[in-house]
Motif scaffolding. Structure first.
Motif, PDB file in Angstrom:
ATOM      1  N   LYS A  64      -4.353  73.103  22.178  1.00 15.07           N
ATOM      2  CA  LYS A  64      -5.558  73.851  22.266  1.00 15.07           C
ATOM      3  C   LYS A  64      -6.499  73.326  20.949  1.00 15.07           C
ATOM      4  O   LYS A  64      -6.195  73.124  20.230  1.00 15.07           O
ATOM      5  CB  LYS A  64      -5.382  75.359  21.751  1.00 15.07           C
ATOM      6  N   LEU A  90     -10.334  73.191  19.247  1.00 13.72           N
ATOM      7  CA  LEU A  90     -11.704  73.832  19.041  1.00 13.72           C
ATOM      8  C   LEU A  90     -12.788  72.864  18.497  1.00 13.72           C
ATOM      9  O   LEU A  90     -12.360  71.728  17.907  1.00 13.72           O
ATOM     10  CB  LEU A  90     -11.457  74.660  17.713  1.00 13.72           C
ATOM     11  N   ALA A 147     -16.462  72.046  16.535  1.00 15.90           N
ATOM     12  CA  ALA A 147     -17.612  72.322  15.612  1.00 15.90           C
ATOM     13  C   ALA A 147     -18.426  71.145  15.826  1.00 15.90           C
ATOM     14  O   ALA A 147     -18.224  70.051  15.829  1.00 15.90           O
ATOM     15  CB  ALA A 147     -17.198  72.353  14.113  1.00 15.90           C
ATOM     16  N   TYR A 194     -19.110  76.537  14.805  1.00 14.37           N
ATOM     17  CA  TYR A 194     -18.215  76.447  15.979  1.00 14.37           C
ATOM     18  C   TYR A 194     -19.373  76.366  17.211  1.00 14.37           C
ATOM     19  O   TYR A 194     -20.211  77.198  17.198  1.00 14.37           O
ATOM     20  CB  TYR A 194     -17.305  77.677  16.027  1.00 14.37           C
ATOM     21  N   VAL A 195     -18.712  75.733  18.370  1.00 14.72           N
ATOM     22  CA  VAL A 195     -19.548  75.726  19.593  1.00 14.72           C
ATOM     23  C   VAL A 195     -18.912  76.102  20.605  1.00 14.72           C
ATOM     24  O   VAL A 195     -17.696  75.774  20.812  1.00 14.72           O
ATOM     25  CB  VAL A 195     -20.566  74.502  19.638  1.00 14.72           C
ATOM     26  N   ALA A 231     -16.569  67.998  15.020  1.00 10.69           N
ATOM     27  CA  ALA A 231     -14.965  68.152  14.309  1.00 10.69           C
ATOM     28  C   ALA A 231     -14.432  68.730  15.358  1.00 10.69           C
ATOM     29  O   ALA A 231     -14.550  69.687  15.936  1.00 10.69           O
ATOM     30  CB  ALA A 231     -15.198  69.000  13.271  1.00 10.69           C
ATOM     31  N   PHE A 244     -10.443  70.150  15.981  1.00 11.06           N
ATOM     32  CA  PHE A 244      -9.164  70.616  15.481  1.00 11.06           C
ATOM     33  C   PHE A 244      -8.576  71.681  16.233  1.00 11.06           C
ATOM     34  O   PHE A 244      -9.073  72.383  17.159  1.00 11.06           O
ATOM     35  CB  PHE A 244      -9.675  70.908  14.098  1.00 11.06           C
ATOM     36  N   THR A 245      -7.050  71.940  15.719  1.00  8.63           N
ATOM     37  CA  THR A 245      -6.302  72.816  16.371  1.00  8.63           C
ATOM     38  C   THR A 245      -6.625  73.968  15.742  1.00  8.63           C
ATOM     39  O   THR A 245      -7.300  74.068  14.673  1.00  8.63           O
ATOM     40  CB  THR A 245      -4.902  72.454  16.259  1.00  8.63           C
ATOM     41  N   PRO A 246      -6.241  75.262  16.285  1.00 10.31           N
ATOM     42  CA  PRO A 246      -6.514  76.600  15.743  1.00 10.31           C
ATOM     43  C   PRO A 246      -6.216  76.363  14.252  1.00 10.31           C
ATOM     44  O   PRO A 246      -5.045  76.115  13.856  1.00 10.31           O
ATOM     45  CB  PRO A 246      -5.578  77.551  16.414  1.00 10.31           C
ATOM     46  N   TYR A 258     -11.598  71.480   6.198  1.00  6.65           N
ATOM     47  CA  TYR A 258     -12.910  70.678   6.578  1.00  6.65           C
ATOM     48  C   TYR A 258     -13.927  71.287   5.577  1.00  6.65           C
ATOM     49  O   TYR A 258     -14.324  72.541   6.047  1.00  6.65           O
ATOM     50  CB  TYR A 258     -13.191  71.026   8.039  1.00  6.65           C
ATOM     51  N   MET A 311     -17.669  73.145   6.112  1.00  9.21           N
ATOM     52  CA  MET A 311     -17.467  74.139   7.000  1.00  9.21           C
ATOM     53  C   MET A 311     -16.803  75.199   6.778  1.00  9.21           C
ATOM     54  O   MET A 311     -17.240  76.361   6.945  1.00  9.21           O
ATOM     55  CB  MET A 311     -17.032  73.664   8.426  1.00  9.21           C
ATOM     56  N   TRP A 331      -6.306  74.132   7.353  1.00  5.51           N
ATOM     57  CA  TRP A 331      -4.886  73.956   7.933  1.00  5.51           C
ATOM     58  C   TRP A 331      -3.531  73.701   6.975  1.00  5.51           C
ATOM     59  O   TRP A 331      -3.677  73.291   5.968  1.00  5.51           O
ATOM     60  CB  TRP A 331      -4.904  72.708   9.001  1.00  5.51           C
ATOM     61  N   GLU A 379      -0.293  76.244  13.637  1.00  7.69           N
ATOM     62  CA  GLU A 379      -1.221  76.618  14.458  1.00  7.69           C
ATOM     63  C   GLU A 379      -1.543  78.000  14.586  1.00  7.69           C
ATOM     64  O   GLU A 379      -0.711  78.820  14.813  1.00  7.69           O
ATOM     65  CB  GLU A 379      -0.987  75.951  15.955  1.00  7.69           C
ATOM     66  N   GLY A 380      -3.008  78.315  14.237  1.00  9.60           N
ATOM     67  CA  GLY A 380      -3.269  79.942  14.521  1.00  9.60           C
ATOM     68  C   GLY A 380      -3.520  80.379  15.686  1.00  9.60           C
ATOM     69  O   GLY A 380      -3.216  79.396  16.673  1.00  9.60           O
ATOM     70  N   ALA A 395      -6.616  81.681  16.688  1.00  6.68           N
ATOM     71  CA  ALA A 395      -7.837  81.418  17.199  1.00  6.68           C
ATOM     72  C   ALA A 395      -8.446  82.260  18.255  1.00  6.68           C
ATOM     73  O   ALA A 395      -9.486  81.564  19.144  1.00  6.68           O
ATOM     74  CB  ALA A 395      -7.923  79.982  17.753  1.00  6.68           C
ATOM     75  N   LYS A 440     -16.297  83.231  17.483  1.00  9.02           N
ATOM     76  CA  LYS A 440     -17.602  83.156  17.887  1.00  9.02           C
ATOM     77  C   LYS A 440     -18.297  81.789  18.102  1.00  9.02           C
ATOM     78  O   LYS A 440     -18.164  81.142  17.101  1.00  9.02           O
ATOM     79  CB  LYS A 440     -18.426  84.033  16.905  1.00  9.02           C
ATOM     80  N   THR A 441     -18.822  81.488  19.040  1.00  8.06           N
ATOM     81  CA  THR A 441     -19.437  80.040  19.083  1.00  8.06           C
ATOM     82  C   THR A 441     -21.137  80.146  19.182  1.00  8.06           C
ATOM     83  O   THR A 441     -21.543  81.061  19.560  1.00  8.06           O
ATOM     84  CB  THR A 441     -18.848  79.217  20.449  1.00  8.06           C
ATOM     85  N   ALA A 442     -21.716  79.068  18.822  1.00  8.22           N
ATOM     86  CA  ALA A 442     -23.076  78.979  18.981  1.00  8.22           C
ATOM     87  C   ALA A 442     -23.622  78.743  20.394  1.00  8.22           C
ATOM     88  O   ALA A 442     -22.757  78.015  21.182  1.00  8.22           O
ATOM     89  CB  ALA A 442     -23.611  78.040  17.828  1.00  8.22           C
TER      90      ALA A 442
END
Lengths: 79, 144
Positions: free
Chosen positions: A48, A50, A52, A57-58, A71, A73-75, B52, B55, B122, B135-136, B138, B142-144
């Motif tokens: 999975k 994600l 950004a 986040y997009v 970017a 990355f994994t959760p 990161y 962010m 992480w 790994e969480g 997720a 919320k995304t833009a």
């Protein structure tokens, strides 16, 4: 257009790099980058991921612009 | 007075919590999250945290702003450690100061739950026989 792609944690290990620049067609969206990455790095296929763009986040249909910083990355797992 | 910080140095829990004690407050709830030796039966040697950073700082500030809207609290301080951490070392401190304790407990629980879901940090667990990036879940980012 050109975008810069950053990797962290598991994705940095799986890709074997922390960043690279790539050229994309002008109408590319975030999901196109994920598709490219999964094609190039098979060990990302079952993860999975994600995305950004410029530290936000997009969603996968977000249009990209020249010079964007992505970017992938994994959760996250802080705390 | 609120702050979200990242550091590679050991975290002094008391100094974090005492940086957010305004006069109208009567309670500060502080979470001290530290490195666990055993996860079920598996023994951890140490952890490595990576962020990161730009962010993570933005997402951390967003959480603080949201918590202050949703709970009757006055101030929030969060410090997350990065790099290699040994067993028992503090990886995160969240301090919430409020006029009354109930809102502080609720906000502190909400903040750690959301941080684990949204802030791009992480954790790598290093075991005697291997290592793994945790790994969480997720869910519902919320995304833009």
């Amino acid at each position: 257009m050109k975008v810069n792609v950053l990797f962290f944690g598991a994705t940095a290990d799986l890709v074997g790099s922390r960043a690279f620049e790539t050229s994309l067609p002008e109408t590319s969206v975030a999901a196109d980058v994920i598709s490219l990455l999964r094609a190039k790095y098979p060990n990302l296929r079952d993860r999975k991921l994600l995305v950004a763009v410029n530290e936000q986040y997009v969603g996968e249909n977000t249009r990209l612009s020249n010079g964007d910083q992505l970017a992938v990355f994994t959760p996250v797992s802080g705390g | 007075m609120d702050f979200f910080e990242l550091t590679t140095d050991p975290i002094d829990i008391t100094s974090v919590s005492r940086r957010v004690v305004p006069l109208e407050c009567g309670a500060t709830v502080t979470l001290d999250g530290y490195v666990r030796k055993f996860t079920k039966d598996r023994e951890t040697l140490h952890l490595v945290y990576e962020a990161y950073e730009p962010m993570a700082l933005k997402e951390g500030q967003k959480l603080i702003e949201q918590a202050k809207k949703d709970f009757e609290i006055s101030h929030v301080a969060i410090v997350h450690r990065l790099g290699k951490l040994e067993i028992g070392e503090t990886s995160i401190v969240i301090s919430v100061a409020a006029p009354h304790r109930k809102a502080a407990f609720a906000a502190c629980e909400w903040l750690i739950r959301e941080l684990k879901r949204t802030v791009p940090i992480w954790k790598k667990e290093v075991f005697a026989d291997g290592e793994v990036w945790v790994e969480g879940d997720a869910a519902d980012i919320k995304t833009a």
